[in-house]
Design a protein around this motif. Structure first.
Motif, PDB file in Angstrom:
ATOM      1  N   GLY A 141       0.817  -1.200   0.000  1.00  0.00           N
ATOM      2  CA  GLY A 141       0.000   0.000   0.000  1.00  0.00           C
ATOM      3  C   GLY A 141       0.848   1.245   0.000  1.00  0.00           C
ATOM      4  N   THR A 142       0.203   2.389   0.113  1.00  0.00           N
ATOM      5  CA  THR A 142       0.917   3.665   0.034  1.00  0.00           C
ATOM      6  C   THR A 142       1.442   4.120   1.386  1.00  0.00           C
ATOM      7  N   SER A 143       0.787   3.716   2.463  1.00  0.00           N
ATOM      8  CA  SER A 143       1.219   4.118   3.800  1.00  0.00           C
ATOM      9  C   SER A 143       2.123   3.058   4.411  1.00  0.00           C
ATOM     10  N   PRO A 144       3.191   3.455   5.090  1.00  0.00           N
ATOM     11  CA  PRO A 144       4.094   2.477   5.703  1.00  0.00           C
ATOM     12  C   PRO A 144       3.529   1.869   6.981  1.00  0.00           C
ATOM     13  N   ASP A 145       2.497   2.502   7.553  1.00  0.00           N
ATOM     14  CA  ASP A 145       1.932   2.012   8.811  1.00  0.00           C
ATOM     15  C   ASP A 145       1.178   0.708   8.588  1.00  0.00           C
ATOM     16  N   ILE A 146       1.392  -0.239   9.500  1.00  0.00           N
ATOM     17  CA  ILE A 146       0.704  -1.526   9.413  1.00  0.00           C
ATOM     18  C   ILE A 146       0.015  -1.818  10.740  1.00  0.00           C
ATOM     19  N   ASN A 147      -1.151  -2.404  10.681  1.00  0.00           N
ATOM     20  CA  ASN A 147      -1.871  -2.768  11.890  1.00  0.00           C
ATOM     21  C   ASN A 147      -1.013  -3.708  12.733  1.00  0.00           C
ATOM     22  N   ALA A 148      -0.928  -3.416  14.023  1.00  0.00           N
ATOM     23  CA  ALA A 148      -0.055  -4.191  14.906  1.00  0.00           C
ATOM     24  C   ALA A 148      -0.434  -5.661  14.982  1.00  0.00           C
ATOM     25  N   ASP A 149      -1.699  -5.983  14.731  1.00  0.00           N
ATOM     26  CA  ASP A 149      -2.152  -7.370  14.823  1.00  0.00           C
ATOM     27  C   ASP A 149      -2.172  -8.077  13.473  1.00  0.00           C
ATOM     28  N   ALA A 150      -1.743  -7.381  12.415  1.00  0.00           N
ATOM     29  CA  ALA A 150      -1.799  -7.972  11.078  1.00  0.00           C
ATOM     30  C   ALA A 150      -0.449  -8.550  10.672  1.00  0.00           C
ATOM     31  N   MET A 151      -0.467  -9.778  10.170  1.00  0.00           N
ATOM     32  CA  MET A 151       0.726 -10.380   9.587  1.00  0.00           C
ATOM     33  C   MET A 151       0.914  -9.867   8.170  1.00  0.00           C
ATOM     34  N   PHE A 152      -0.220  -9.623   7.507  1.00  0.00           N
ATOM     35  CA  PHE A 152      -0.188  -9.157   6.123  1.00  0.00           C
ATOM     36  C   PHE A 152      -1.344  -8.191   5.926  1.00  0.00           C
ATOM     37  N   GLU A 153      -1.072  -7.010   5.368  1.00  0.00           N
ATOM     38  CA  GLU A 153      -2.106  -5.997   5.173  1.00  0.00           C
ATOM     39  C   GLU A 153      -2.027  -5.451   3.757  1.00  0.00           C
ATOM     40  N   VAL A 154      -3.188  -5.300   3.138  1.00  0.00           N
ATOM     41  CA  VAL A 154      -3.271  -4.729   1.797  1.00  0.00           C
ATOM     42  C   VAL A 154      -4.077  -3.445   1.893  1.00  0.00           C
ATOM     43  N   GLU A 155      -3.524  -2.355   1.357  1.00  0.00           N
ATOM     44  CA  GLU A 155      -4.199  -1.058   1.411  1.00  0.00           C
ATOM     45  C   GLU A 155      -4.399  -0.527  -0.004  1.00  0.00           C
ATOM     46  N   SER A 156      -5.639  -0.161  -0.338  1.00  0.00           N
ATOM     47  CA  SER A 156      -5.927   0.408  -1.649  1.00  0.00           C
ATOM     48  C   SER A 156      -7.292   1.064  -1.621  1.00  0.00           C
ATOM     49  N   THR A 157      -7.445   2.088  -2.422  1.00  0.00           N
ATOM     50  CA  THR A 157      -8.755   2.740  -2.545  1.00  0.00           C
ATOM     51  C   THR A 157      -9.428   2.403  -3.874  1.00  0.00           C
ATOM     52  N   ASN A 158      -8.726   1.701  -4.757  1.00  0.00           N
ATOM     53  CA  ASN A 158      -9.328   1.391  -6.067  1.00  0.00           C
ATOM     54  C   ASN A 158      -8.940   0.002  -6.587  1.00  0.00           C
ATOM     55  N   LYS A 159      -8.444  -0.866  -5.707  1.00  0.00           N
ATOM     56  CA  LYS A 159      -8.086  -2.230  -6.092  1.00  0.00           C
ATOM     57  C   LYS A 159      -8.652  -3.198  -5.067  1.00  0.00           C
ATOM     58  N   GLY A 160      -8.874  -4.449  -5.494  1.00  0.00           N
ATOM     59  CA  GLY A 160      -9.392  -5.465  -4.591  1.00  0.00           C
ATOM     60  C   GLY A 160      -8.389  -6.585  -4.385  1.00  0.00           C
ATOM     61  N   LEU A 161      -8.747  -7.499  -3.509  1.00  0.00           N
ATOM     62  CA  LEU A 161      -7.927  -8.686  -3.251  1.00  0.00           C
ATOM     63  C   LEU A 161      -8.529  -9.847  -4.017  1.00  0.00           C
ATOM     64  N   LEU A 162      -7.779 -10.422  -4.929  1.00  0.00           N
ATOM     65  CA  LEU A 162      -8.270 -11.509  -5.764  1.00  0.00           C
ATOM     66  C   LEU A 162      -7.759 -12.836  -5.221  1.00  0.00           C
ATOM     67  N   LEU A 163      -8.669 -13.616  -4.648  1.00  0.00           N
ATOM     68  CA  LEU A 163      -8.298 -14.908  -4.087  1.00  0.00           C
ATOM     69  C   LEU A 163      -8.192 -15.964  -5.189  1.00  0.00           C
ATOM     70  N   PRO A 164      -7.510 -17.076  -4.906  1.00  0.00           N
ATOM     71  CA  PRO A 164      -7.378 -18.139  -5.909  1.00  0.00           C
ATOM     72  C   PRO A 164      -8.734 -18.615  -6.406  1.00  0.00           C
ATOM     73  N   ARG A 165      -8.856 -18.763  -7.713  1.00  0.00           N
ATOM     74  CA  ARG A 165     -10.089 -19.259  -8.334  1.00  0.00           C
ATOM     75  C   ARG A 165      -9.863 -20.702  -8.766  1.00  0.00           C
ATOM     76  N   VAL A 166     -10.644 -21.603  -8.215  1.00  0.00           N
ATOM     77  CA  VAL A 166     -10.445 -23.033  -8.449  1.00  0.00           C
ATOM     78  C   VAL A 166     -11.778 -23.682  -8.797  1.00  0.00           C
ATOM     79  N   GLU A 167     -11.725 -24.924  -9.232  1.00  0.00           N
ATOM     80  CA  GLU A 167     -12.924 -25.728  -9.472  1.00  0.00           C
ATOM     81  C   GLU A 167     -12.982 -26.825  -8.420  1.00  0.00           C
ATOM     82  N   LEU A 168     -13.844 -26.641  -7.429  1.00  0.00           N
ATOM     83  CA  LEU A 168     -14.068 -27.694  -6.442  1.00  0.00           C
ATOM     84  C   LEU A 168     -15.014 -28.730  -7.034  1.00  0.00           C
ATOM     85  N   ASN A 169     -14.788 -29.986  -6.688  1.00  0.00           N
ATOM     86  CA  ASN A 169     -15.647 -31.047  -7.200  1.00  0.00           C
ATOM     87  C   ASN A 169     -16.798 -31.343  -6.249  1.00  0.00           C
ATOM     88  N   SER A 170     -16.501 -31.295  -4.952  1.00  0.00           N
ATOM     89  CA  SER A 170     -17.528 -31.511  -3.943  1.00  0.00           C
ATOM     90  C   SER A 170     -17.003 -30.999  -2.613  1.00  0.00           C
TER      91      SER A 170
END
Length: 204
Positions: free
Chosen positions: A24-53
């Motif tokens: 992100g643009t700010s260097p500050d990170i939440n103290a309880d976060a291992m990983f933080e993503v900051e954006s005002t115009n982007k999203g987080l895209l999780l893995p897209r898979v085909e589950l069978n069941s």
């Protein structure tokens, strides 16, 4: 030997320094976060898979509690949408508006069977919406429950409409439109055992 030592030291310090990571643009990170993503115009895209069941780990090698994916194909007992793994099977995530609940029963409604009639219409969607929005004077709610009513789908076309069982000696169903308008005939008076069971299914 010294070069190897310094290389290992650099890796160690690098690991410690970046124990918390932020994009992100700010260097500050939440103290309880291992990983933080900051954006005002982007999203987080999780893995897209085909589950069978839900029971099969595939395409993963094994069930891992906390694994989260977006399933792209509806098949067997999985639908398109977000799933997390509880360590034994895949569970579909329930959203705040309850749209992940994929079917529910129509609220109880009254059918007038006092006389034979043909071409009677009833709007199943509007009857459901009226009751969930508490648009009648015969409702009661528990203490602290929202007076606005129960969350409901705004559009009739968000749902499929099924009559899973009905008394054919009393009713003849002619059609149900995609908006939930059901046309039917009344050919006899209802008895103590007359039923009509309506189920709504949420579209993917």
């Amino acid at each position: 030997m010294k070069q190897l030592y310094f290389a290992m030291l650099a890796v160690l310090f690098s690991t410690v320094s970046f124990a918390q990571t932020k994009i992100g643009t700010s260097p500050d990170i939440n103290a309880d976060a291992m990983f933080e993503v900051e954006s005002t115009n982007k999203g987080l895209l999780l893995p897209r898979v085909e589950l069978n069941s839900t029971k099969e780990a595939a395409p993963m090698s094994t069930h891992v509690a906390g694994m989260t994916v977006y399933n792209t194909k509806a098949q067997n007992d999985v639908l398109v949408g977000f799933y997390y793994n509880d360590g034994e099977k895949w569970q579909q995530m329930v959203t705040k508006d309850y749209k992940a609940v994929k079917f529910f029963y129509m609220p109880s409604i009254v059918f007038d069977t006092s006389e034979d009639r043909s071409g009677v219409t009833i709007n199943l969607f509007e009857e459901y919406k009226k009751q969930f929005a508490l648009q009648n004077d015969s409702h009661f709610i528990s203490e602290g429950a929202p007076k606005a009513g129960i969350p409901y789908f705004e559009k009739a076309t968000d749902l499929y409409y099924y009559v899973t069982s009905y008394d054919k000696t009393v009713f003849t169903i002619k059609s149900i439109t995609k908006e939930g308008l059901m046309t039917y005939d009344v050919k006899a008076q209802a008895t103590d055992c007359t039923i009509m069971n309506v189920v709504f299914v949420v579209k993917d």
